[in-house]
Design an enzyme around this catalytic site. Structure first.
Site, PDB file in Angstrom:
ATOM      1  N   LYS A  13       1.092 -13.619   9.454  1.00 40.03           N
ATOM      2  CA  LYS A  13      -0.069 -14.377   8.976  1.00 40.03           C
ATOM      3  C   LYS A  13      -0.245 -14.257   7.466  1.00 40.03           C
ATOM      4  O   LYS A  13      -0.687 -15.206   6.828  1.00 40.03           O
ATOM      5  CB  LYS A  13      -1.339 -14.030   9.746  1.00 40.03           C
ATOM      6  CG  LYS A  13      -1.853 -12.646   9.553  1.00 40.03           C
ATOM      7  CD  LYS A  13      -3.126 -12.453  10.347  1.00 40.03           C
ATOM      8  CE  LYS A  13      -3.427 -11.014  10.641  1.00 40.03           C
ATOM      9  NZ  LYS A  13      -3.173 -10.025   9.629  1.00 40.03           N
ATOM     10  N   ARG A  88     -12.128  -8.438  12.045  1.00 41.19           N
ATOM     11  CA  ARG A  88     -11.279  -7.899  13.105  1.00 41.19           C
ATOM     12  C   ARG A  88     -12.121  -7.433  14.286  1.00 41.19           C
ATOM     13  O   ARG A  88     -11.573  -7.155  15.351  1.00 41.19           O
ATOM     14  CB  ARG A  88     -10.517  -6.683  12.573  1.00 41.19           C
ATOM     15  CG  ARG A  88      -9.204  -6.978  11.874  1.00 41.19           C
ATOM     16  CD  ARG A  88      -8.789  -5.714  11.133  1.00 41.19           C
ATOM     17  NE  ARG A  88      -7.382  -5.479  11.059  1.00 41.19           N
ATOM     18  CZ  ARG A  88      -6.613  -5.775  10.008  1.00 41.19           C
ATOM     19  NH1 ARG A  88      -7.118  -6.402   8.977  1.00 41.19           N
ATOM     20  NH2 ARG A  88      -5.355  -5.450   9.998  1.00 41.19           N
ATOM     21  N   ARG A 122       9.904  -4.443   8.253  1.00 36.79           N
ATOM     22  CA  ARG A 122       9.213  -5.035   7.102  1.00 36.79           C
ATOM     23  C   ARG A 122       9.394  -4.205   5.827  1.00 36.79           C
ATOM     24  O   ARG A 122       9.343  -2.986   5.849  1.00 36.79           O
ATOM     25  CB  ARG A 122       7.719  -5.178   7.404  1.00 36.79           C
ATOM     26  CG  ARG A 122       6.938  -5.735   6.203  1.00 36.79           C
ATOM     27  CD  ARG A 122       5.648  -6.352   6.566  1.00 36.79           C
ATOM     28  NE  ARG A 122       4.649  -5.413   7.054  1.00 36.79           N
ATOM     29  CZ  ARG A 122       3.454  -5.801   7.498  1.00 36.79           C
ATOM     30  NH1 ARG A 122       3.141  -7.073   7.518  1.00 36.79           N
ATOM     31  NH2 ARG A 122       2.593  -4.908   7.924  1.00 36.79           N
ATOM     32  N   ARG A 152       5.794   0.156   3.685  1.00 38.82           N
ATOM     33  CA  ARG A 152       4.371   0.506   3.627  1.00 38.82           C
ATOM     34  C   ARG A 152       4.147   1.774   4.445  1.00 38.82           C
ATOM     35  O   ARG A 152       4.716   1.922   5.520  1.00 38.82           O
ATOM     36  CB  ARG A 152       3.535  -0.640   4.231  1.00 38.82           C
ATOM     37  CG  ARG A 152       3.223  -1.724   3.232  1.00 38.82           C
ATOM     38  CD  ARG A 152       2.639  -2.942   3.875  1.00 38.82           C
ATOM     39  NE  ARG A 152       1.548  -2.659   4.823  1.00 38.82           N
ATOM     40  CZ  ARG A 152       0.793  -3.613   5.365  1.00 38.82           C
ATOM     41  NH1 ARG A 152       1.007  -4.885   5.070  1.00 38.82           N
ATOM     42  NH2 ARG A 152      -0.162  -3.303   6.210  1.00 38.82           N
ATOM     43  N   ARG A 163      -1.717   1.647  14.857  1.00 27.65           N
ATOM     44  CA  ARG A 163      -2.173   0.359  14.316  1.00 27.65           C
ATOM     45  C   ARG A 163      -2.215  -0.692  15.403  1.00 27.65           C
ATOM     46  O   ARG A 163      -3.143  -1.498  15.460  1.00 27.65           O
ATOM     47  CB  ARG A 163      -1.223  -0.130  13.219  1.00 27.65           C
ATOM     48  CG  ARG A 163      -1.390   0.586  11.938  1.00 27.65           C
ATOM     49  CD  ARG A 163      -0.391   0.056  10.940  1.00 27.65           C
ATOM     50  NE  ARG A 163      -0.812  -1.216  10.367  1.00 27.65           N
ATOM     51  CZ  ARG A 163       0.027  -2.065   9.784  1.00 27.65           C
ATOM     52  NH1 ARG A 163       1.307  -1.817   9.754  1.00 27.65           N
ATOM     53  NH2 ARG A 163      -0.432  -3.166   9.244  1.00 27.65           N
TER      54      ARG A 163
HETATM   55  P1  AMP Z   1      -3.431  -5.346   6.958  1.00 27.41           P
HETATM   56  O1  AMP Z   1      -2.616  -5.532   5.722  1.00 27.41           O
HETATM   57  O2  AMP Z   1      -4.313  -6.518   7.253  1.00 27.41           O
HETATM   58  O3  AMP Z   1      -2.594  -4.932   8.133  1.00 27.41           O
HETATM   59  O4  AMP Z   1      -4.425  -4.143   6.656  1.00 27.41           O
HETATM   60  C1  AMP Z   1      -3.929  -2.862   6.376  1.00 27.41           C
HETATM   61  C2  AMP Z   1      -4.983  -1.840   6.719  1.00 27.41           C
HETATM   62  O5  AMP Z   1      -6.167  -2.070   5.910  1.00 27.41           O
HETATM   63  C3  AMP Z   1      -5.488  -1.896   8.153  1.00 27.41           C
HETATM   64  O6  AMP Z   1      -4.638  -1.195   9.065  1.00 27.41           O
HETATM   65  C4  AMP Z   1      -6.862  -1.213   8.002  1.00 27.41           C
HETATM   66  O7  AMP Z   1      -6.725   0.179   7.869  1.00 27.41           O
HETATM   67  C5  AMP Z   1      -7.342  -1.769   6.652  1.00 27.41           C
HETATM   68  N1  AMP Z   1      -8.101  -3.008   6.869  1.00 27.41           N
HETATM   69  C6  AMP Z   1      -7.723  -4.270   6.564  1.00 27.41           C
HETATM   70  N2  AMP Z   1      -8.641  -5.166   6.949  1.00 27.41           N
HETATM   71  C7  AMP Z   1      -9.635  -4.465   7.533  1.00 27.41           C
HETATM   72  C8  AMP Z   1     -10.844  -4.811   8.191  1.00 27.41           C
HETATM   73  N3  AMP Z   1     -11.232  -6.088   8.352  1.00 27.41           N
HETATM   74  N4  AMP Z   1     -11.622  -3.818   8.654  1.00 27.41           N
HETATM   75  C9  AMP Z   1     -11.262  -2.529   8.516  1.00 27.41           C
HETATM   76  N5  AMP Z   1     -10.113  -2.119   7.961  1.00 27.41           N
HETATM   77  C10 AMP Z   1      -9.295  -3.077   7.469  1.00 27.41           C
END
Ligand code: AMP
Length: 205
Positions: A13, A88, A122, A152, A163
């Site tokens: 996404k 989320r 990734r 990452r 996750r």
């Molecule tokens: P992502 O790149 O979207 O996978 O986000 C990486 C990490 O950032 C996630 O695993 C969460 O720890 C944190 N994070 C991102 N978006 C949110 C959200 N909406 N609420 C809480 N934590 C978030």
């Protein structure tokens, strides 16, 4: 065009949001990316968020909603935006409603097996931040800019499982947007262009 892209981690996404952003001239707002920038710059917010992120947990909502509210109030969001990674949870969906409505919510679906495969292969570019996959690298470097790539912290195998559990797209959230009549779903394909074509046909509906 106020869009929300949802999808499991690894569904592509982020990549799709970046393409829409460029093509339609609206900002791609990824909460994960904002957190990563804060962590790179070692800001107070970044240091706080880091504890949760590196362990694979969601960052507490008072911190996350603060950054979303601030970002959506910027002038470049006035013609629309693509939200990626927020909301989320139902708490976040209700908070978002206090500051904006959405036109379309699009789920990019991917099976759990495929998610694990994609996440463990990734790589992120340390120069242009483009996410990539082991198979796409050119001589081990970013296929877009030639920068060094890294894994990452939260893509490490021991964190992926947490996750997956924490970030599973919630049925409740999906039903919330279904009930509003703005929910759409596509299947992620193995090709970025094919997935984008599916997305674009929805955007033009
Ligand atoms: P992502 O790149 O979207 O996978 O986000 C990486 C990490 O950032 C996630 O695993 C969460 O720890 C944190 N994070 C991102 N978006 C949110 C959200 N909406 N609420 C809480 N934590 C978030």
């Amino acid at each position: 065009m106020k869009l929300l892209l949802v999808g499991p981690v690894g569904s592509g996404k982020g990549t799709q949001a970046a393409i829409i952003s460029k093509k339609y001239g609206i900002p791609h707002i990824s909460t994960g990316e904002i957190f990563r920038q804060h962590m790179q710059n070692k800001t107070e917010l970044g240091l706080k968020a880091q504890e949760y992120i590196n362990a694979g947990y969601l960052v507490p909502e008072e911190i996350t909603f603060g950054i979303v509210k601030d970002r959506l109030s910027q002038p470049d969001c006035k013609n629309g935006f693509i939200l990626d990674g927020y909301p989320r949870t139902m708490e976040q969906a209700h908070n978002l409603e206090k500051i904006t409505d959405l036109d379309k919510v699009i789920l990019i679906h991917l099976s759990e097996e495929e998610i694990i495969h994609r996440l463990s292969s990734r790589r992120m570019c340390s120069v242009c931040n483009q996410p990539s996959s082991l198979e796409w690298l050119k001589d081990g470097k970013c296929e877009k800019c030639g920068g060094e790539v890294y894994v990452r912290n939260d893509d490490k195998p021991e964190v992926i499982k947490t996750r997956l559990e924490t970030n599973r797209v919630s049925e409740e959230l999906i039903n919330f947007y279904k009930n509003k009549g703005i929910f759409y779903k596509i299947n992620a394909t193995n090709e970025v262009e094919k997935t984008f074509a599916l997305l674009e046909s929805l955007l033009n509906e």
